[in-house]
Enzyme design. Structure first.
Site, PDB file in Angstrom:
ATOM      1  N   LYS A 161       0.818  -1.231   0.000  1.00 30.32           N
ATOM      2  CA  LYS A 161       0.000   0.000   0.000  1.00 30.32           C
ATOM      3  C   LYS A 161       0.836   1.259   0.000  1.00 30.32           C
ATOM      4  O   LYS A 161       0.446   2.255  -0.602  1.00 30.32           O
ATOM      5  CB  LYS A 161      -0.979  -0.015   1.175  1.00 30.32           C
ATOM      6  N   ARG A 176      -7.690  -0.380  16.944  1.00 30.79           N
ATOM      7  CA  ARG A 176      -8.076  -0.109  15.575  1.00 30.79           C
ATOM      8  C   ARG A 176      -9.074  -1.202  15.225  1.00 30.79           C
ATOM      9  O   ARG A 176     -10.052  -1.364  15.945  1.00 30.79           O
ATOM     10  CB  ARG A 176      -6.863  -0.004  14.633  1.00 30.79           C
TER      11      ARG A 176
HETATM   12  C1  LIG Z   1      -0.532  -1.452   6.701  1.00 30.69           C
HETATM   13  C2  LIG Z   1      -0.862  -2.722   7.337  1.00 30.69           C
HETATM   14  C3  LIG Z   1       0.149  -3.665   7.572  1.00 30.69           C
HETATM   15  C4  LIG Z   1       1.603  -3.411   7.250  1.00 30.69           C
HETATM   16  O1  LIG Z   1       2.170  -2.549   8.209  1.00 30.69           O
HETATM   17  P1  LIG Z   1       3.737  -2.183   8.165  1.00 30.69           P
HETATM   18  O2  LIG Z   1       3.963  -1.448   9.445  1.00 30.69           O
HETATM   19  O3  LIG Z   1       3.949  -1.328   6.972  1.00 30.69           O
HETATM   20  O4  LIG Z   1       4.486  -3.457   8.096  1.00 30.69           O
HETATM   21  C5  LIG Z   1      -0.224  -4.875   8.125  1.00 30.69           C
HETATM   22  N1  LIG Z   1      -1.517  -5.127   8.469  1.00 30.69           N
HETATM   23  C6  LIG Z   1      -2.508  -4.240   8.268  1.00 30.69           C
HETATM   24  C7  LIG Z   1      -3.884  -4.594   8.653  1.00 30.69           C
HETATM   25  C8  LIG Z   1      -2.205  -3.000   7.697  1.00 30.69           C
HETATM   26  O5  LIG Z   1      -3.198  -2.120   7.512  1.00 30.69           O
END
Ligand SMILES: *Cc1c(COP(=O)(O)O)cnc(C)c1O
Length: 352
Positions: A35, A128
């Site tokens: 992302k 969250r």
């Molecule tokens: C963005 C995201 C991740 C990845 O997080 P990083 O800190 O970039 O490794 C993993 N799980 C969810 C649900 C996310 O939204």
């Protein structure tokens, strides 16, 4: 053409391989998270080549770009009910916490004559996404009643909103919940997903509960850092992404403005330190493209002193006569700056 973001796919592949190798020693596989770079397909492909098991992203637009990638696609953000049909069409797996949304996915999967796999998110304190522990049985039962949805596993997300650090306590909870579900419903969960880049330090310190078998990793692959403490991952590249901006003005000027000080372009009242005369450069990039606080010039003699929407001002005094108008300054980016730079349509993306 500048500004531009130069992306080194080999470094992304090597970072993925480094982390995937370490994780595989504990029988953990990786979803590589795309992302932050808006799902650029060839970058995601580099992570697959580096050993990631699937690509995970938050946005369906990004999966549309990656449609030709031959791997499982995992939707990280809880689906909007309004996008259920596209989720089923574009993704193999999605992370979920709402029964009504799961019903919409079940219906969409039925219509598409597909099975859609889901990972049920449990909130273990970061506040969250995720169902509460008390709702586990009810939710799993509801999923079991849906014919076109399969429960792939459960997961947790930490250190995103609440800053909660993963450890044997909360991840241990996740493992116990998994064991409870498997026993209570007589099924096997394929995935017990123990978080994001903030869980990586547990691979090194031996505190990862042994039943955790999946991590979803974005930042650590892209920036070479874990995110619980911000530590650099030994052997990882921190410069897979480099930002380049061109100097459009270079002049010796005062370090404090002359005149009555009101507000800057963003409504803040600026303050200044008098450093006497200064060699000041303006680069053609601004807050519309990045947050300058998240940039680190590769040339350590350069200091970023401010920015408006389209202009970034730097102190080049310590560089002597190294730079000229028309030359380029290079920067490393933190997560926030990278997110903005990748999203800015004004920044060209050059993939090596
Ligand atoms: C963005 C995201 C991740 C990845 O997080 P990083 O800190 O970039 O490794 C993993 N799980 C969810 C649900 C996310 O939204």
């Amino acid at each position: 053409m500048y500004p531009r973001l130069v992306i080194n796919r080999q470094k992304i592949k090597e970072n993925t391989a480094l982390i995937a190798e370490k994780a595989s020693q504990l029988d953990i596989d990786l979803y590589a998270v795309s992302k932050v770079y808006c799902g650029m397909p060839s970058v995601a492909q580099a992570s697959i080549e580096g050993g990631a098991k699937a690509i995970a992203d938050s946005r369906l637009e990004n999966f549309e770009k990656m449609i030709d990638l031959n791997c499982d696609k995992v939707l990280l953000r809880l689906p909007m009910q309004s996008e259920a049909e596209r989720v089923v069409a574009l993704c193999d797996i999605s992370l979920n916490s709402e029964i009504e949304t799961l019903k919409a996915l079940d219906h969409a999967a039925d219509k598409a004559t597909k099975k859609h796999r889901v990972i049920l998110m449990i909130d273990l304190g970061d506040l969250r996404e995720g169902i509460l522990k008390a709702d586990v049985d009810k939710t799993v039962k509801a999923i079991m009643d849906m014919k076109h949805i399969t429960l792939e596993g459960i997961g947790v997300n930490l250190t995103c909103y609440g800053g909660v650090i993963p450890g044997p306590d909360n991840l241990g909870d996740l493992v116990s919940i998994a064991a409870h579900i498997e026993k209570e419903f007589d099924l096997a969960l394929k995935v017990i997903s123990g978080g994001n880049s903030s869980s990586l330090f547990l691979l090194d310190n031996g505190e990862m509960p042994s039943k955790i078998n999946n991590l979803r990793i974005g930042e650590a692959i892209v920036l070479g850092r874990e995110t619980a403490y911000g530590d650099i991952i030994k052997g990882a590249h921190e410069d897979a992404f480099i930002l380049e901006a061109e100097i459009i003005e270079l002049k010796t000027k005062d370090s404090i403005p002359t005149g009555k000080i009101g507000m800057d372009a963003f409504g803040n009242k600026p303050t200044f330190v008098d450093k006497g005369k200064m060699l000041r450069a303006i680069a053609a990039i601004g807050r519309q493209d990045v947050n300058p606080e998240g940039l680190t010039p590769l040339d350590e003699r350069i200091e970023i002193i401010g920015a408006s929407s389209d202009h970034m001002i730097m102190d080049l005094t310590a560089t002597g006569e190294t730079y000229a108008v028309g030359q380029v300054v290079q920067f490393r980016l933190d997560y926030g700056a990278m997110l903005k730079a990748c999203t800015s349509e004004y920044i060209k993306k050059v993939i090596l």
